[in-house]
Design a protein around this motif. Structure first.
Motif, short mmCIF file in Angstrom:
data_model
loop_
_atom_site.label_atom_id
_atom_site.label_comp_id
_atom_site.label_asym_id
_atom_site.label_seq_id
_atom_site.Cartn_x
_atom_site.Cartn_y
_atom_site.Cartn_z
N ARG A 249 0.84 -1.19 0.00
CA ARG A 249 0.00 0.00 0.00
C ARG A 249 0.88 1.24 0.00
O ARG A 249 1.90 1.30 0.67
CB ARG A 249 -0.94 0.00 1.21
CG ARG A 249 -1.91 -1.19 1.23
CD ARG A 249 -2.67 -1.23 2.53
NE ARG A 249 -3.64 -2.33 2.57
CZ ARG A 249 -3.35 -3.58 2.89
NH1 ARG A 249 -2.09 -3.90 3.24
NH2 ARG A 249 -4.28 -4.51 2.88
N GLY A 251 0.64 5.86 -0.94
CA GLY A 251 -0.24 7.00 -1.19
C GLY A 251 0.53 8.29 -1.33
O GLY A 251 1.73 8.37 -1.05
N VAL A 281 -4.04 10.35 -3.60
CA VAL A 281 -3.95 9.08 -4.34
C VAL A 281 -3.72 7.98 -3.33
O VAL A 281 -2.83 8.09 -2.46
CB VAL A 281 -2.82 9.10 -5.38
CG1 VAL A 281 -2.72 7.75 -6.07
CG2 VAL A 281 -3.08 10.17 -6.42
N ARG A 283 -3.07 3.75 -3.26
CA ARG A 283 -2.74 2.58 -4.09
C ARG A 283 -2.66 1.34 -3.20
O ARG A 283 -2.09 1.39 -2.11
CB ARG A 283 -1.41 2.76 -4.82
CG ARG A 283 -1.35 3.98 -5.72
CD ARG A 283 -0.01 4.06 -6.43
NE ARG A 283 0.11 5.27 -7.23
CZ ARG A 283 0.60 6.42 -6.79
NH1 ARG A 283 1.04 6.51 -5.52
NH2 ARG A 283 0.68 7.47 -7.57
N ASN A 285 -1.66 -2.63 -4.15
CA ASN A 285 -1.26 -3.58 -5.18
C ASN A 285 -0.99 -4.94 -4.55
O ASN A 285 -0.37 -5.04 -3.49
CB ASN A 285 0.00 -3.10 -5.90
CG ASN A 285 -0.22 -1.76 -6.60
OD1 ASN A 285 -1.35 -1.44 -7.00
ND2 ASN A 285 0.84 -0.97 -6.72
N ASN A 294 -3.81 -4.72 -9.19
CA ASN A 294 -3.46 -3.35 -8.87
C ASN A 294 -4.72 -2.50 -8.76
O ASN A 294 -5.63 -2.60 -9.59
CB ASN A 294 -2.53 -2.76 -9.93
CG ASN A 294 -1.25 -3.56 -10.08
OD1 ASN A 294 -0.72 -4.08 -9.10
ND2 ASN A 294 -0.76 -3.67 -11.31
N ASN A 295 -4.73 -1.64 -7.73
CA ASN A 295 -5.88 -0.77 -7.49
C ASN A 295 -5.37 0.64 -7.19
O ASN A 295 -4.44 0.81 -6.40
CB ASN A 295 -6.71 -1.28 -6.30
CG ASN A 295 -7.25 -2.67 -6.52
OD1 ASN A 295 -8.32 -2.87 -7.07
ND2 ASN A 295 -6.48 -3.68 -6.10
N THR A 296 -6.02 1.63 -7.81
CA THR A 296 -5.66 3.03 -7.61
C THR A 296 -6.94 3.85 -7.46
O THR A 296 -7.85 3.77 -8.31
CB THR A 296 -4.85 3.57 -8.79
OG1 THR A 296 -3.67 2.77 -8.96
CG2 THR A 296 -4.43 5.01 -8.54
N GLU A 298 -8.15 7.82 -6.87
CA GLU A 298 -7.62 9.17 -7.01
C GLU A 298 -8.77 10.18 -6.84
O GLU A 298 -9.88 9.98 -7.33
CB GLU A 298 -6.98 9.32 -8.40
CG GLU A 298 -6.42 10.69 -8.69
CD GLU A 298 -5.86 10.79 -10.09
OE1 GLU A 298 -5.40 11.89 -10.48
OE2 GLU A 298 -5.89 9.77 -10.82
N TYR A 323 -11.37 5.61 -10.10
CA TYR A 323 -10.84 4.31 -9.69
C TYR A 323 -10.32 3.59 -10.93
O TYR A 323 -11.00 3.53 -11.96
CB TYR A 323 -11.89 3.45 -9.02
CG TYR A 323 -11.47 1.99 -8.88
CD1 TYR A 323 -10.59 1.60 -7.87
CD2 TYR A 323 -11.92 1.03 -9.78
CE1 TYR A 323 -10.19 0.29 -7.76
CE2 TYR A 323 -11.52 -0.30 -9.67
CZ TYR A 323 -10.65 -0.66 -8.66
OH TYR A 323 -10.23 -1.96 -8.56
N TYR A 324 -9.10 3.04 -10.79
CA TYR A 324 -8.53 2.25 -11.89
C TYR A 324 -7.95 0.96 -11.30
O TYR A 324 -7.19 1.00 -10.33
CB TYR A 324 -7.42 3.02 -12.61
CG TYR A 324 -6.78 2.23 -13.73
CD1 TYR A 324 -7.39 2.12 -14.96
CD2 TYR A 324 -5.56 1.58 -13.54
CE1 TYR A 324 -6.82 1.39 -16.00
CE2 TYR A 324 -4.99 0.84 -14.56
CZ TYR A 324 -5.62 0.75 -15.78
OH TYR A 324 -5.06 0.02 -16.81
#
Length: 513
Positions: A249, A251, A281, A283, A285, A294-296, A298, A323-324
């Protein structure tokens, strides 16, 4: 009386002469041969004995009972009359001289020889020793002692002054021969080797008793020991097991003041002004063996004052929550993976034009969702010449993807977002290419780039985001943000046509973890 006294004196001298003759002892060489000459002893014993089954019955005494032997010779010639020989032992001439114990080993009778005669003899003089006939115990020595990678035909020591035959070379050759025979036996008959050195708890020690005493008792050790003894051993530490982490994790957070400029046809609107910019942000992963997830998340928000707006004192500028995520499985080559990715973005607050109550955008109005299946390439490379320089690039190719647009608020104009007037959503099938680049130019300058390209083979929607972050210290930084957008599914602008852009310059606090 005188005659009687003279006769007594003559008798004493006569007895003394007789005793001196009987006390004449052979020299040490004859005595040694009498003891060590096995053939002579066998001849003496076999001349007066007969072996019947397991018992030797003397038929004629070797020494006459009437013979008086010298005192120092008695122990040299007294031999037991009866010697037991087990039936299962193969008889030989030595059994007529020595006895055997219950294990069949020849035993030398007590007081049979004079120890002084055998002084100077070693252990090897008392047995037949040949390493080839020792028990086969594997010791792990497979490589020969004289293993060499040099040419054996070439003489590398031309200056030898001593003949090899006069050194330890012959003994070493015999040793090598024995080791070679045993080594070949290990390789050809491994099933016959019953024991190994690993089967024994310990091996015989080469230290003698004197060495042990010298090591344990040292008077100088007591003289040199300090009055107060301190232990040099490490204190006991409780060990703990650290489990492997599959989730990583990180950020980034920033609060900055910014100068903002929007084009007139910016799809979300905006006013050129100074504003307060917030950027966050998160994150998370996951990576385990061949699986990656993977997760992001923002969130961007800019709030600026509105001196030219008579209806409100402040306005919302850039408002984005996105979100991506991508799920991947390692593929055929290094860096490549089969992946599924999804991007969803919208905003949180309402946005209005200047001096107007007409709602331009709000929560889930619009809502963009893009998802696809394909391949992903990942590159992570550090520079070997420049410290702190690093390139991280993710390229996702989704030949099969969907692009979904949705407007939840009825007060929002759907045509502005490329949706027909009589609908609240629009779904397109096509291909998506996503490129995410993070380039650490130095330890303090970072360029973040994101390119999203979608085409339904009828229209194109692309967005190119760039952010240059220049850190002045661990807490302060300057950020330059430029966003370019192309969308031919919306009504064109008179000057910019289908192009849109957004630029932001800010300075403030920055924190990473």
């Amino acid at each position: 009386m005188k005659q009687l006294f003279i006769s007594l004196i003559i008798s004493v001298f006569t007895l003394a002469a007789t005793a001196s003759e009987s006390h004449q002892v052979a020299d040490s060489l004859d005595l040694f041969e009498d003891i060590t000459d096995i053939s002579r002893l066998i001849q003496k014993r076999t001349s007066g004995e007969t072996v019947v089954r397991d018992t030797i019955i003397p038929t004629e005494p070797i020494i006459n009972q009437d013979t008086i032997l010298p005192r120092e010779r008695v122990t040299d010639y007294i031999i037991p009359d009866v010697i037991k020989i087990p039936e299962y032992i193969s008889r030989n001439p030595l059994d007529s001289i020595y006895s055997r114990n219950e294990r069949g080993i020849l035993q030398l009778p007590a007081n049979y020889y004079n120890p002084d005669v055998l002084r100077g003899l070693t252990f090897r003089d008392t047995l037949f020793y040949n390493p080839l006939f020792l028990p086969m115990i594997f010791n792990g020595k497979i490589l020969p002692r004289d293993l060499s990678f040099y040419n054996p035909d070439k003489d590398y020591e031309p200056g030898k002054l001593i003949n090899q035959s006069e050194t330890f070379a012959p003994g070493l050759e015999k040793f090598d021969f024995v080791q070679k025979i045993r080594r070949n036996y290990y390789l050809e008959y491994p099933d016959r080797v019953r024991y190994s050195v690993a089967d024994f708890d310990d091996l015989p020690s080469l230290y003698t008793g004197d060495d042990i005493v010298k090591d344990t008792f040292n008077p100088f050790r007591e003289l040199l020991s300090p009055e107060t003894a301190y232990s040099l051993e490490a204190p006991g530490v409780e060990l703990t097991t650290i489990d492997r982490k599959y989730w990583v994790r990180s950020g980034e957070h920033s609060f900055q003041f910014a100068q903002n400029y929007f084009s007139e046809n910016w799809h979300k609107g905006g006013t050129n002004n100074l504003n307060f910019n917030s950027y966050h942000v998160f994150r998370a992963n996951y990576k385990k063996e061949k699986v990656k997830f993977n997760n992001t998340l923002e969130w961007r928000l800019s709030v600026f004052n509105a001196p030219d707006d008579s209806l409100r004192e402040y306005r919302i500028g850039n408002d984005l929550i996105r979100y991506y995520g991508d799920f991947g499985l390692d593929a055929f080559a290094k860096g490549w993976s089969y992946s599924m990715n999804m991007e969803a973005k919208s905003q949180l607050f309402n946005s209005y034009p200047t001096n107007s109550n007409h709602l331009r955008s709000s929560l889930f109005s619009p809502l963009y969702v893009n998802a696809g299946v394909g391949l992903k390439f990942n590159l992570d490379k550090k520079s070997e010449n420049y410290r702190g320089r690093r390139v991280r690039w993710d390229l996702a190719l989704a030949p099969i993807s969907v692009n979904f647009k949705y407007v939840a608020n009825d007060s929002v104009d759907v045509v502005r977002f490329g949706i027909p007037e009589d609908k609240k959503f629009n779904l397109d099938m096509g291909t998506t290419v996503t490129s995410i680049l993070k380039f650490d130019i130095t330890r303090y300058i970072t360029w973040d780039s994101r390119l999203t390209y979608f085409t339904s083979y009828d229209k194109v929607e692309a967005e190119f985001e760039n952010s240059l972050n220049m850190a002045l210290s661990n807490a302060f930084s300057t950020r330059l943000y430029l966003n370019l957008r192309f969308d031919d599914g919306v009504p064109p602008h008179p000057d910019l046509k289908y192009w849109q852009y957004n630029q932001t310059l800010s300075f403030g606090l920055n924190y990473k973890w």
